[in-house]
Design a protein around this motif. Structure first.
Motif, PDB file in Angstrom:
ATOM      1  N   ILE A 274       0.874  -1.169   0.000  1.00 56.39           N
ATOM      2  CA  ILE A 274       0.000   0.000   0.000  1.00 56.39           C
ATOM      3  C   ILE A 274       0.911   1.218   0.000  1.00 56.39           C
ATOM      4  O   ILE A 274       1.769   1.346   0.892  1.00 56.39           O
ATOM      5  CB  ILE A 274      -0.938   0.011   1.227  1.00 56.39           C
ATOM      6  CG1 ILE A 274      -1.864  -1.217   1.184  1.00 56.39           C
ATOM      7  CG2 ILE A 274      -1.752   1.296   1.298  1.00 56.39           C
ATOM      8  CD1 ILE A 274      -2.781  -1.358   2.368  1.00 56.39           C
ATOM      9  N   LEU A 275       0.758   2.096  -0.995  1.00 60.67           N
ATOM     10  CA  LEU A 275       1.631   3.267  -1.178  1.00 60.67           C
ATOM     11  C   LEU A 275       3.112   2.868  -1.108  1.00 60.67           C
ATOM     12  O   LEU A 275       3.938   3.558  -0.517  1.00 60.67           O
ATOM     13  CB  LEU A 275       1.319   4.340  -0.118  1.00 60.67           C
ATOM     14  CG  LEU A 275      -0.091   4.929  -0.135  1.00 60.67           C
ATOM     15  CD1 LEU A 275      -0.305   5.860   1.049  1.00 60.67           C
ATOM     16  CD2 LEU A 275      -0.363   5.664  -1.442  1.00 60.67           C
ATOM     17  N   GLY A 276       3.415   1.686  -1.637  1.00 56.23           N
ATOM     18  CA  GLY A 276       4.803   1.237  -1.696  1.00 56.23           C
ATOM     19  C   GLY A 276       5.274   0.498  -0.446  1.00 56.23           C
ATOM     20  O   GLY A 276       6.375  -0.053  -0.424  1.00 56.23           O
ATOM     21  N   PHE A 277       4.463   0.485   0.612  1.00 58.32           N
ATOM     22  CA  PHE A 277       4.883  -0.204   1.838  1.00 58.32           C
ATOM     23  C   PHE A 277       4.265  -1.595   1.891  1.00 58.32           C
ATOM     24  O   PHE A 277       3.101  -1.764   1.503  1.00 58.32           O
ATOM     25  CB  PHE A 277       4.415   0.573   3.079  1.00 58.32           C
ATOM     26  CG  PHE A 277       5.073   1.914   3.216  1.00 58.32           C
ATOM     27  CD1 PHE A 277       6.366   2.023   3.708  1.00 58.32           C
ATOM     28  CD2 PHE A 277       4.395   3.066   2.835  1.00 58.32           C
ATOM     29  CE1 PHE A 277       6.967   3.265   3.821  1.00 58.32           C
ATOM     30  CE2 PHE A 277       4.996   4.312   2.941  1.00 58.32           C
ATOM     31  CZ  PHE A 277       6.291   4.412   3.440  1.00 58.32           C
ATOM     32  N   VAL A 282       1.757  -1.559   7.479  1.00 56.35           N
ATOM     33  CA  VAL A 282       0.982  -0.322   7.371  1.00 56.35           C
ATOM     34  C   VAL A 282       0.310   0.072   8.690  1.00 56.35           C
ATOM     35  O   VAL A 282       0.175   1.256   8.996  1.00 56.35           O
ATOM     36  CB  VAL A 282      -0.044  -0.448   6.216  1.00 56.35           C
ATOM     37  CG1 VAL A 282      -1.021   0.711   6.208  1.00 56.35           C
ATOM     38  CG2 VAL A 282       0.707  -0.498   4.885  1.00 56.35           C
ATOM     39  N   TRP A 283      -0.063  -0.916   9.526  1.00 55.47           N
ATOM     40  CA  TRP A 283      -0.750  -0.541  10.768  1.00 55.47           C
ATOM     41  C   TRP A 283       0.111   0.333  11.664  1.00 55.47           C
ATOM     42  O   TRP A 283      -0.398   1.178  12.404  1.00 55.47           O
ATOM     43  CB  TRP A 283      -1.280  -1.762  11.521  1.00 55.47           C
ATOM     44  CG  TRP A 283      -0.243  -2.594  12.218  1.00 55.47           C
ATOM     45  CD1 TRP A 283       0.381  -3.691  11.742  1.00 55.47           C
ATOM     46  CD2 TRP A 283       0.277  -2.379  13.548  1.00 55.47           C
ATOM     47  NE1 TRP A 283       1.255  -4.189  12.666  1.00 55.47           N
ATOM     48  CE2 TRP A 283       1.212  -3.403  13.793  1.00 55.47           C
ATOM     49  CE3 TRP A 283       0.046  -1.438  14.547  1.00 55.47           C
ATOM     50  CZ2 TRP A 283       1.916  -3.511  14.984  1.00 55.47           C
ATOM     51  CZ3 TRP A 283       0.745  -1.536  15.745  1.00 55.47           C
ATOM     52  CH2 TRP A 283       1.671  -2.559  15.950  1.00 55.47           C
ATOM     53  N   HIS A 284       1.456   0.178  11.569  1.00 56.03           N
ATOM     54  CA  HIS A 284       2.349   1.021  12.384  1.00 56.03           C
ATOM     55  C   HIS A 284       2.157   2.503  12.026  1.00 56.03           C
ATOM     56  O   HIS A 284       2.219   3.365  12.881  1.00 56.03           O
ATOM     57  CB  HIS A 284       3.815   0.652  12.140  1.00 56.03           C
ATOM     58  CG  HIS A 284       4.178  -0.711  12.639  1.00 56.03           C
ATOM     59  ND1 HIS A 284       4.386  -0.981  13.966  1.00 56.03           N
ATOM     60  CD2 HIS A 284       4.346  -1.891  11.987  1.00 56.03           C
ATOM     61  CE1 HIS A 284       4.692  -2.257  14.115  1.00 56.03           C
ATOM     62  NE2 HIS A 284       4.663  -2.841  12.926  1.00 56.03           N
ATOM     63  N   PHE A 285       1.915   2.775  10.728  1.00 50.12           N
ATOM     64  CA  PHE A 285       1.728   4.169  10.309  1.00 50.12           C
ATOM     65  C   PHE A 285       0.361   4.707  10.731  1.00 50.12           C
ATOM     66  O   PHE A 285       0.162   5.909  10.818  1.00 50.12           O
ATOM     67  CB  PHE A 285       1.868   4.313   8.786  1.00 50.12           C
ATOM     68  CG  PHE A 285       3.198   3.839   8.267  1.00 50.12           C
ATOM     69  CD1 PHE A 285       4.361   4.531   8.576  1.00 50.12           C
ATOM     70  CD2 PHE A 285       3.295   2.691   7.508  1.00 50.12           C
ATOM     71  CE1 PHE A 285       5.598   4.092   8.122  1.00 50.12           C
ATOM     72  CE2 PHE A 285       4.523   2.234   7.051  1.00 50.12           C
ATOM     73  CZ  PHE A 285       5.682   2.935   7.356  1.00 50.12           C
ATOM     74  N   ASP A 327      -9.428  -6.041   5.177  1.00 48.39           N
ATOM     75  CA  ASP A 327      -8.304  -6.994   5.170  1.00 48.39           C
ATOM     76  C   ASP A 327      -7.068  -6.416   4.462  1.00 48.39           C
ATOM     77  O   ASP A 327      -6.023  -7.061   4.431  1.00 48.39           O
ATOM     78  CB  ASP A 327      -8.706  -8.301   4.455  1.00 48.39           C
ATOM     79  CG  ASP A 327      -9.684  -9.116   5.293  1.00 48.39           C
ATOM     80  OD1 ASP A 327      -9.754  -8.886   6.512  1.00 48.39           O
ATOM     81  OD2 ASP A 327     -10.378  -9.981   4.728  1.00 48.39           O
ATOM     82  N   TYR A 328      -7.212  -5.207   3.884  1.00 45.66           N
ATOM     83  CA  TYR A 328      -6.062  -4.639   3.171  1.00 45.66           C
ATOM     84  C   TYR A 328      -4.877  -4.433   4.116  1.00 45.66           C
ATOM     85  O   TYR A 328      -3.739  -4.563   3.710  1.00 45.66           O
ATOM     86  CB  TYR A 328      -6.433  -3.273   2.563  1.00 45.66           C
ATOM     87  CG  TYR A 328      -7.110  -3.341   1.220  1.00 45.66           C
ATOM     88  CD1 TYR A 328      -8.320  -4.006   1.063  1.00 45.66           C
ATOM     89  CD2 TYR A 328      -6.548  -2.727   0.103  1.00 45.66           C
ATOM     90  CE1 TYR A 328      -8.947  -4.057  -0.169  1.00 45.66           C
ATOM     91  CE2 TYR A 328      -7.175  -2.770  -1.132  1.00 45.66           C
ATOM     92  CZ  TYR A 328      -8.378  -3.442  -1.259  1.00 45.66           C
ATOM     93  OH  TYR A 328      -8.994  -3.485  -2.476  1.00 45.66           O
ATOM     94  N   VAL A 329      -5.197  -4.049   5.356  1.00 47.92           N
ATOM     95  CA  VAL A 329      -4.126  -3.750   6.319  1.00 47.92           C
ATOM     96  C   VAL A 329      -4.148  -4.813   7.415  1.00 47.92           C
ATOM     97  O   VAL A 329      -4.922  -4.712   8.367  1.00 47.92           O
ATOM     98  CB  VAL A 329      -4.320  -2.346   6.934  1.00 47.92           C
ATOM     99  CG1 VAL A 329      -3.212  -2.042   7.934  1.00 47.92           C
ATOM    100  CG2 VAL A 329      -4.361  -1.283   5.851  1.00 47.92           C
ATOM    101  N   PRO A 330      -3.310  -5.846   7.312  1.00 47.56           N
ATOM    102  CA  PRO A 330      -3.313  -6.870   8.354  1.00 47.56           C
ATOM    103  C   PRO A 330      -2.986  -6.247   9.717  1.00 47.56           C
ATOM    104  O   PRO A 330      -2.196  -5.309   9.799  1.00 47.56           O
ATOM    105  CB  PRO A 330      -2.192  -7.830   7.917  1.00 47.56           C
ATOM    106  CG  PRO A 330      -1.942  -7.531   6.485  1.00 47.56           C
ATOM    107  CD  PRO A 330      -2.327  -6.104   6.263  1.00 47.56           C
TER     108      PRO A 330
END
Ligand SMILES: Cc1cc2nc3c(=O)[nH]c(=O)nc-3n(C[C@H](O)[C@H](O)[C@H](O)COP(=O)(O)OP(=O)(O)OC[C@H]3O[C@@H](n4cnc5c(N)ncnc54)[C@H](O)[C@@H]3O)c2cc1C
Length: 474
Positions: A274-277, A282-285, A327-330
């Motif tokens: 997602i956006l290259g990550f 991603v959940w950290h962001f 589910d996109y961001v585990p």
């Protein structure tokens, strides 16, 4: 399950939580591999007088799959597809087959589960036990409407085969009966035939809550799926603003890539970045945004981003990409931190919903507790005994559980508003209801009928989850 412990009290002790992490408890846990092992566990629990609750993938937000003083029987290991008929779309599954496991098997044959929740992780037993609804509830009803038959292993030592013609009282009580009557050991479902692996999707901005209802009502007759995201931080004239998504099945002749390609599993896979990550990071962001100001920025940006797309523009999306946005961001739930969060989802009759949801959003604002994620859906009634389904609407709201006492107090206030309007609640999304709330929402008569079935199948009251202790004490 390799070898039972000498006593169930010696079964492995694990901390088991609700998906929202705001409720958890240490429970004895065992995972049978088949119906025989499960029956043996029930018989042992009866002999040892140990209470039991069943658990699927643990995707219920609160406490229905937790049993603080007893045994949790995890049925995710019973996950075989027993039979699949691609000519009729009828499938027989063990209880632990997940929504994901199901569509991965059936989509290449042109079938998609008729009802899916916002994540593909739940088991079919969990979906039947909660009578899960999808973004198409107004059109096709809940999971139970697509279950043809099931086997239920009850604490009385019998296995009940249930359908609309056989043991029909158990059929209508066990679907939506939060696993309180016995364990599903086999489910037969009919799936939905789809001509393409893609849906045609349109995003429609609503500037107010009233507009959200108006758009839904205009679009319902022609929509296959309809779901509204509401900005829970907006207030005043913008209260209830958001973006609605309508999706419709694509016919084979309109599928630009051709069904042979889009029905392939690989075409359904969610993006790996997602956006290259990498998705897993991603959940950290997200974590720094999980405060009221952070959320205001996120929601405002999301709402105004909708101005970038041309009104009326339609785009194609795979079934999985549209259905399983969450589910996109585990592990996104971890962004809420240690205190976790709850989801509160009232269901309100059609005539009262506009007023009630406005009042609810205003009350949240007045108490300084904006919901972090808000989702609007339209529903229809169904024939299951303790169903949350009605001819009306639901507003699902996620709240961080950092200030627990205030949050519970707010939810009790909201519950008064909902009950006064003749509304109901959904046990998969609850951590706050009290026995009186449940009795007023569902009615004594329905509860008595439910408990009459329970006394027959579970005479000793062996099955007791934390949800049951909280909302339906004996
Ligand atoms: C991100 C997210 C999005 C969601 N979106 C939706 C949505 O759109 N619509 C919706 O309706 N729900 C939604 N849910 C809720 C979810 O679909 C339900 O909570 C579902 O019941 C979870 O299934 P599970 O396998 O995880 O069951 P669990 O949560 O583990 O258990 C749920 C219930 O099933 C019972 N159970 C489990 N296995 C058995 C068995 N073998 N026999 C008898 N009873 C059993 C348990 O005792 C418990 O009462 C969502 C949840 C998440 C986390």
């Amino acid at each position: 399950m390799s070898g039972l412990p000498s006593s169930l009290a010696n079964a492995p002790l694990r901390v088991v939580d609700g998906f929202g992490m705001a409720v958890r408890a240490a429970c004895r846990c065992l995972a049978p591999r088949d119906a025989g092992e499960l029956a043996e566990l029930l018989a042992r629990a009866t002999r040892e007088g140990m209470s039991v609750a069943f658990r699927g993938s643990g995707r219920s937000y609160g406490d229905p799959a937790i049993n603080a003083s007893g045994l949790v029987i995890d049925t995710t290991g019973m996950n075989r597809i027993l039979s699949w008929d691609p000519t009729t779309g009828v499938v027989d599954v063990e209880p632990g087959v997940t929504i994901e496991g199901l569509w991965r098997r059936t989509l290449p044959d042109g079938f998609w589960p008729a009802v899916v929740p916002g994540t593909m992780a739940p088991t079919l037993a969990g979906c039947a036990a909660m009578n899960v609804h999808g973004k198409n509830n107004f059109k096709v009803g809940p999971t139970g409407d697509h279950v043809l038959e099931f086997d239920l292993a009850a604490p009385d030592g019998r296995t009940y085969t249930c359908s609309r013609d056989q043991n029909e009282d158990v059929f209508h009580a066990a679907i939506g009966g939060f696993g309180a009557l016995g364990a599903f050991t086999r489910l037969r479902l009919r799936l939905k035939h789809v001509e393409s692996g893609l849906l045609e999707v349109e995003a429609i901005r609503n500037r107010t809550l009233e507009e959200a209802f108006d758009i839904f009502e205009q679009r319902l007759p022609a929509a296959d799926y309809l779901v509204g995201w509401i900005d829970g931080t907006a207030s005043g004239r913008s209260l209830g603003r958001g973006v609605i998504h309508q999706a419709n099945y694509l016919t084979a002749d309109r599928d630009p890539e051709g069904p042979a390609k889009t029905l392939r599993i690989a075409r359904q896979d969610l993006p790996s970045t997602i956006l290259g990550f990498p998705r897993s990071l991603v959940w950290h962001f997200m974590a720094p945004f999980m405060t009221a100001p952070g959320l205001w920025w996120l929601n405002t940006a999301k709402y105004f981003a909708s101005y970038l797309s041309r009104p009326g523009r339609k785009y194609l999306q795979s079934h999985a990409a549209f259905a399983f946005l969450l589910d996109y961001v585990p592990n996104w739930r971890l962004a809420y931190g240690r205190a976790g969060f709850i989801q509160y989802q009232p269901f309100v009759p059609h005539g009262a919903a506009r007023r009630v949801f406005r009042e609810i959003l205003e009350r949240c604002r007045a108490r300084g507790t904006p919901p972090y994620l808000v989702v609007l859906k339209r529903h229809r009634p169904d024939p299951f005994l303790l169903t949350h389904g009605l001819d009306g609407w639901s507003l699902a709201m996620d709240f961080p559980a950092r200030q627990r006492e205030q949050l519970w107090a707010l939810c009790h206030e909201l519950t008064e508003i909902v009950v006064a309007a003749g509304g109901k609640f959904y046990f998969a999304k609850d951590a706050v209801l009290r026995p009186t709330d449940v009795e007023r929402a569902f009615g004594r008569d329905r509860l008595d009928r439910f408990f009459a079935v329970k006394r027959r199948l579970d005479p000793q009251g062996l099955i007791r989850s934390d949800l049951m202790r909280r909302v339906l004490p004996a």
